[in-house]
Scaffold this motif. Structure first.
Motif, short mmCIF file in Angstrom:
data_model
loop_
_atom_site.label_atom_id
_atom_site.label_comp_id
_atom_site.label_asym_id
_atom_site.label_seq_id
_atom_site.Cartn_x
_atom_site.Cartn_y
_atom_site.Cartn_z
N TRP A 103 69.40 63.91 94.55
CA TRP A 103 70.27 64.65 93.63
C TRP A 103 71.68 64.77 94.21
CZ3 TRP A 103 73.32 68.98 93.62
CH2 TRP A 103 73.74 69.44 92.38
N ARG A 136 75.04 63.25 92.37
CA ARG A 136 75.91 64.22 91.70
C ARG A 136 77.13 64.66 92.51
NH1 ARG A 136 74.19 62.60 87.62
NH2 ARG A 136 72.69 63.61 86.23
N ARG A 137 77.18 64.35 93.77
CA ARG A 137 78.28 64.84 94.60
C ARG A 137 79.01 63.69 95.27
NH1 ARG A 137 77.48 68.61 91.98
NH2 ARG A 137 77.00 70.77 92.60
N ILE A 162 67.99 60.03 88.58
CA ILE A 162 68.84 61.20 88.33
C ILE A 162 70.22 60.78 87.85
CG2 ILE A 162 69.94 63.19 89.43
CD1 ILE A 162 67.51 63.30 91.31
N PRO A 210 75.21 64.17 83.13
CA PRO A 210 75.43 65.47 83.78
C PRO A 210 75.91 66.54 82.81
CG PRO A 210 77.17 63.93 84.38
CD PRO A 210 76.12 63.14 83.65
N ALA A 250 73.37 69.49 82.23
CA ALA A 250 73.38 70.55 83.23
C ALA A 250 74.64 71.41 83.09
CB ALA A 250 73.30 69.96 84.64
N PRO A 279 73.37 76.64 89.22
CA PRO A 279 73.28 75.19 89.45
C PRO A 279 71.90 74.73 89.90
CG PRO A 279 75.32 76.04 90.36
CD PRO A 279 74.54 77.22 89.91
N ALA A 314 69.65 72.13 87.67
CA ALA A 314 69.13 70.86 88.16
C ALA A 314 67.61 70.81 88.06
CB ALA A 314 69.57 70.64 89.61
N SER A 315 66.95 71.91 88.40
CA SER A 315 65.49 71.94 88.43
C SER A 315 64.88 71.94 87.04
CB SER A 315 65.00 73.16 89.21
OG SER A 315 65.49 73.15 90.53
N GLU A 337 67.88 68.71 84.59
CA GLU A 337 68.08 67.32 85.01
C GLU A 337 66.79 66.66 85.49
OE1 GLU A 337 72.44 66.50 86.50
OE2 GLU A 337 71.54 68.08 87.71
N LEU A 338 66.05 67.34 86.36
CA LEU A 338 64.84 66.71 86.91
C LEU A 338 63.79 66.43 85.82
CD1 LEU A 338 64.36 68.47 90.37
CD2 LEU A 338 65.56 66.36 89.81
#
Length: 272
Positions: A71, A75-76, A151, A156, A159, A169, A173-174, A177-178
């Motif tokens: 993740w 995403r980062r 992912i 995005p 989310a 956040p 994500a949990s 997104e997942l």
């Protein structure tokens, strides 16, 4: 055109024939009675149980470590991300024996890490824990690579919309997104499990090849071929092939395109 067709189909036929030929040759080495006896042997049953138990634990550890990592990579953005991704991919391209030597030197009793673990009473080398660690090391890289792609395929914006509704956040994500990447993540888990089940080189270096202790299915094939017990070696090889086929089929089914119900409903609606 006929010549072009031959050039296109000949490699496919050759590869498939070679694979099937190897499988048939392997399966035909033992009569059914001998195969049944080898499958029922205590060593075979131990190797099956050891492989399933250790690979499932390794898969759980790989998912625990790999999903947050995947993740973060998806995403980062951060300095040195390309280098980090390259390092994470190394276990997939490094020969397992080389990886095993590195782990052996890292966790040896004379190494700082290995010495510290030994002082705590944790035995890694030449133990079932070493089997799990070697499998986790190899499977984690596969899980991270596959989960990152799953992912990354999720928009995005979902989310972000959840965050505007007050969802933190972590929970966005949990809970958003997942689950949306669920099929891809399940495929990543199956692929990681398959890789852990078939792991041999790193396990050999870190956990050794000890009968009825660190004997996984690949290790049983190695030990019994070396000692002349080809019946048990073939039985364990056939079990590995059957498990690999089942897991690969599961990945195909998980990643197969499925029709969108909304799109089907629109096509089924009568035109004015």
């Amino acid at each position: 055109m006929r010549g072009l067709a031959i050039l296109l189909w000949a490699p496919l036929v050759l590869i498939v024939a070679t694979i099937l030929g190897a499988l048939v040759s392997l399966a035909s080495q033992l009569p059914l009675a001998g195969l049944a006896e080898a499958l029922a042997a205590e060593e075979t049953r131990f190797a099956i149980a050891m492989s399933l138990r250790s690979s499932l634990i390794a898969l759980a550890l790989a998912l625990f470590l790999g999903l947050p990592t995947a993740w973060l990579l998806a995403r980062r953005r951060f300095v040195g991300k390309a280098v980090v991704e390259t390092v994470l991919d190394l276990p997939m391209v490094t020969p397992p024996l080389v990886a095993g030597i590195g782990l052996l030197l890292l966790l040896g009793r004379e190494a700082p890490v290995g010495g510290a673990l030994a002082g705590l009473g944790i035995e890694i080398l030449f133990s079932p824990a070493g089997v799990i660690l070697a499998q986790t090391y190899i499977a984690s890289s596969v899980v991270i690579r596959s989960a990152r792609a799953a992912i990354g395929a999720v928009d995005p914006g979902y989310a972000a919309n959840a965050a505007t509704l007050g969802l933190p956040p972590f929970w966005a994500a949990s809970l958003v997104e997942l689950p949306m990447a669920g099929r891809g993540l399940m495929a990543a888990a199956v692929l990681g499990w398959a890789r852990a089940l078939g792991e041999f080189g790193a396990t050999l270096m870190l956990a050794g090849a000890t009968r009825m202790r660190t004997e996984t299915l690949p290790m049983a094939v190695y030990l019994n071929i070396a000692s002349g017990r080809t019946d048990i070696a073939i039985a364990c090889a056939l079990i590995l092939l059957a498990l690999a086929f089942a897991l690969l089929l599961a990945i195909r089914l998980l990643t197969a395109d499925r029709p969108d119900p909304m799109t089907e409903a629109q096509h089924a609606r009568p035109q004015a």
